[in-house]
Write an enzyme that holds these catalytic residues in place. Sequence first.
Site, short mmCIF file in Angstrom:
data_model
loop_
_atom_site.label_atom_id
_atom_site.label_comp_id
_atom_site.label_asym_id
_atom_site.label_seq_id
_atom_site.Cartn_x
_atom_site.Cartn_y
_atom_site.Cartn_z
N ASP A 29 6.69 2.82 -4.86
CA ASP A 29 5.69 2.32 -5.80
C ASP A 29 6.36 2.17 -7.16
O ASP A 29 7.03 3.10 -7.62
CB ASP A 29 4.53 3.33 -5.87
CG ASP A 29 3.33 2.81 -6.62
OD1 ASP A 29 3.49 2.30 -7.75
OD2 ASP A 29 2.21 2.94 -6.10
N ILE A 30 6.22 1.02 -7.80
CA ILE A 30 6.89 0.80 -9.09
C ILE A 30 6.12 1.41 -10.27
O ILE A 30 6.60 1.38 -11.40
CB ILE A 30 7.16 -0.70 -9.36
CG1 ILE A 30 5.87 -1.51 -9.38
CG2 ILE A 30 8.17 -1.23 -8.34
CD1 ILE A 30 6.05 -2.93 -9.89
N GLU A 88 -6.67 -1.76 -5.50
CA GLU A 88 -5.78 -2.55 -6.36
C GLU A 88 -5.28 -3.83 -5.70
O GLU A 88 -5.18 -4.87 -6.34
CB GLU A 88 -4.54 -1.74 -6.80
CG GLU A 88 -4.82 -0.32 -7.23
CD GLU A 88 -4.90 0.66 -6.07
OE1 GLU A 88 -4.38 0.39 -4.96
OE2 GLU A 88 -5.50 1.72 -6.25
N HIS A 93 -2.81 -0.16 2.39
CA HIS A 93 -1.61 0.58 1.98
C HIS A 93 -1.89 2.07 1.91
O HIS A 93 -2.94 2.50 1.45
CB HIS A 93 -1.02 0.05 0.68
CG HIS A 93 -1.95 -0.06 -0.48
ND1 HIS A 93 -2.96 -0.99 -0.56
CD2 HIS A 93 -2.01 0.65 -1.62
CE1 HIS A 93 -3.59 -0.86 -1.70
NE2 HIS A 93 -3.05 0.13 -2.36
N HIS A 95 -0.55 5.57 0.39
CA HIS A 95 0.27 6.18 -0.64
C HIS A 95 0.81 7.50 -0.09
O HIS A 95 0.04 8.34 0.36
CB HIS A 95 -0.56 6.51 -1.89
CG HIS A 95 -1.11 5.33 -2.61
ND1 HIS A 95 -0.47 4.77 -3.69
CD2 HIS A 95 -2.24 4.62 -2.42
CE1 HIS A 95 -1.20 3.76 -4.14
NE2 HIS A 95 -2.28 3.64 -3.38
#
Length: 129
Positions: A29-30, A88, A93, A95
């Site tokens: 994750d950026i 988002e 997805h 995490h």
Amino acid sequence: MPTLFTRIIDGEIPSYKIFEDDNYYAFLDINPNAKGHTLCIPKKEEDKIFDLDEDAYLGLMGFSRKVAKALEKTVPCKRVGIAVVGLEVPHVHVHLIPLNDMKEMTFQHKVSMSDSDFEILASEIRSNF
């Protein structure tokens, strides 16, 4: 129109790839909550996790487990937390967040990393598969 994550899978947008197989893709994750915060996604677009068919759902969880085990070997932490929020980006997805403190699961606590930090970390995690 392809999602942001599909564009990452297709290589149109760069990512710090950790691992992939025929059906799933994992990358850092950026905007991480903690060092090593990783996203695991199905390559097939689906907005909501519980809309995945059972095989895809179980496959994503198994894939995420493999990634979490590599994270645990790489990033010092008490455990790897898991969250599925999905507001988002309209693409399922998971995490995976190496945890030492509950604040790291709040999505309000962020850490800063340079491109070099991301590249080194991704390489270290890949070496633990």
